[in-house]
Design an enzyme around this catalytic site. Structure first.
Site, PDB file in Angstrom:
ATOM      1  N   ALA A  42      -2.830   4.445   4.791  1.00 13.62           N
ATOM      2  CA  ALA A  42      -1.452   4.088   5.122  1.00 13.62           C
ATOM      3  C   ALA A  42      -0.867   5.165   6.007  1.00 13.62           C
ATOM      4  O   ALA A  42      -1.291   6.323   5.974  1.00 13.62           O
ATOM      5  CB  ALA A  42      -0.608   3.944   3.850  1.00 13.62           C
ATOM      6  N   PRO A  93      -3.975   6.289  -3.627  1.00 19.92           N
ATOM      7  CA  PRO A  93      -4.909   7.416  -3.729  1.00 19.92           C
ATOM      8  C   PRO A  93      -4.888   8.140  -5.067  1.00 19.92           C
ATOM      9  O   PRO A  93      -5.910   8.691  -5.475  1.00 19.92           O
ATOM     10  CB  PRO A  93      -4.476   8.343  -2.589  1.00 19.92           C
ATOM     11  CG  PRO A  93      -3.075   7.954  -2.267  1.00 19.92           C
ATOM     12  CD  PRO A  93      -2.982   6.499  -2.551  1.00 19.92           C
ATOM     13  N   GLU A 120     -28.107 -23.496 -22.500  1.00 21.61           N
ATOM     14  CA  GLU A 120     -29.238 -24.141 -23.162  1.00 21.61           C
ATOM     15  C   GLU A 120     -28.876 -25.538 -23.647  1.00 21.61           C
ATOM     16  O   GLU A 120     -29.655 -26.493 -23.506  1.00 21.61           O
ATOM     17  CB  GLU A 120     -29.700 -23.297 -24.362  1.00 21.61           C
ATOM     18  CG  GLU A 120     -30.184 -21.902 -23.987  1.00 21.61           C
ATOM     19  CD  GLU A 120     -29.095 -20.839 -24.070  1.00 21.61           C
ATOM     20  OE1 GLU A 120     -29.390 -19.731 -24.517  1.00 21.61           O
ATOM     21  OE2 GLU A 120     -27.934 -21.139 -23.667  1.00 21.61           O
TER      22      GLU A 120
END
Length: 373
Positions: free
Chosen positions: A166, A303, A56
């Site tokens: 992987a 994981p 503003e």
């Protein structure tokens, strides 16, 4: 209140301006402002970075005397408190604007409703909710931190077509192509912190940095965060050698190997262990990061950590890069999740966006049950 097509157009422009602060405003929200007088734009501005002028004030500076009698379109309710800068409500009142239309309410308890009330008390017409959904979507982490006490958690994973991350021997560089890895740089740059686990540091030695020079120009370096279990992490890992802040969470702060990590300059913070685990509790970690002002948290992990976040319902957005390849059944899975005995308990997601990034696909998903599902 119903808004006109012109209101929507000017607010859309304010959102476009706010987006320019995507990588630089943390811990503040991204905010844009457009000042319109008699149908003509007389001033525009956006918040560039914390400690600098708010949107503003930037727009009022451009407009000068032409702000008198204008309508201010602001993506977030103007602030009404003194922080590092004076309140924007005071600046709007002093400029004698006639109307203020804002997108989303500010969830900060120092502002929420107080900004609109201060403007109305000064005789300024105020209306909120114009393009509210888009305004809130621009700052998911700011809203999450102030309403839920934790960052917005974005989990990034990369996998083959058979959902593997992987090879069984640990080889994972690279599943996806260079374009996808470049795309991740934008996710990192917009985040207040990047989180990984100790196992990933040991296996992949990631840097967790923003290396795209076009993104580095914004000058803000995301906090690098490592969740440490009992197994030692080498102090010469790259995550501890890069410039910028680094933080290690541990449930066992007296572990001898942590002394070498402290010597690198990384901070070490103790948090209670998760239930039945020697690893830091995830909710406690997220609460601590929120207290540090982290709005958006990007998780790049293996994981176990990915599965823990998913199982705990702590993932707000999943970004999955999928390579057009197969790795085979003995390769590592995406997430280590508890065994399901019923499909009713499956982790279901809704697709928000699907696009090709180089030869790979990028899926952006949110848990089902959010955003009206």
């Amino acid at each position: 209140m119903s808004f006109t097509a012109a209101d929507h157009a000017f607010m859309a422009r304010a959102l476009e301006l706010a987006h320019r602060g995507l990588y630089s405003t943390d811990p503040n929200p991204r905010v844009g402002c457009v000042l319109v007088r008699r149908g003509e734009v007389v001033g525009e501005g956006y918040h560039r970075r914390a400690g600098e002028a708010h949107a503003e004030v930037e727009a009022l500076k451009v407009a000068g005397a032409r702000a008198q009698g204008a309508t201010a379109y602001v993506t977030l309710e103007p602030c009404a408190h003194h922080g590092r800068t004076p309140p924007c409500t005071a600046a709007l009142i002093d400029a004698r604007v006639a109307r203020v239309i804002y997108g989303a309410a500010d969830p900060d308890p120092r502002v929420n409703g107080a900004g609109a009330a201060a403007l109305a008390a000064a005789g300024i017409e105020v209306a909120g909710g114009c393009l509210r959904t888009a305004s809130e979507a621009l700052n998911p982490g700011f809203h999450s931190r102030l309403t839920r006490g934790r960052p917005f958690v974005r989990l990034k994973l990369a996998a083959s077509l058979d959902g593997r991350t992987a090879l069984a021997n640990g080889d994972s560089k690279w599943i996806t192509a260079e374009a996808a890895r470049g795309d991740v740089q934008r996710l990192r740059a917009r985040s207040g912190a990047i989180l990984t686990g100790g196992a990933t540091v040991r296996a992949d030695d990631p840097r967790l940095t923003v290396r795209d020079s076009s993104l580095q120009m914004h000058g803000r370096i995301p906090l690098r965060v490592v969740l440490a279990g009992r197994d030692a992490i080498r102090a010469d890992a790259r995550v501890f050698r890069e410039a910028g802040p680094c933080l290690v969470y541990t449930a066992e702060p007296q572990a001898p190997w942590l002394e070498a990590i402290r010597a690198t300059g990384a901070a070490v913070e103790a948090v209670p262990a998760g239930d039945g685990s020697h690893r830091p509790g995830l909710s406690a970690v997220l609460g601590s990061l929120a207290a540090r002002g982290v709005n958006e948290l990007l998780v790049e992990s293996g994981p176990v950590l990915a599965g823990g976040l998913l199982a705990a319902g702590l993932v707000d957005e999943l970004v999955l890069y999928q390579a057009m390849t197969f790795l085979g059944p003995d390769a590592a899975p995406l997430a280590a999740l508890p065994r399901l005995t019923s499909l009713m308990n499956r982790h279901a997601f809704r697709l928000l966006d699907l696009r090709q990034v180089g030869p790979d696909l990028r899926l952006t998903l949110v848990p089902r049950g959010t955003e009206g599902d």
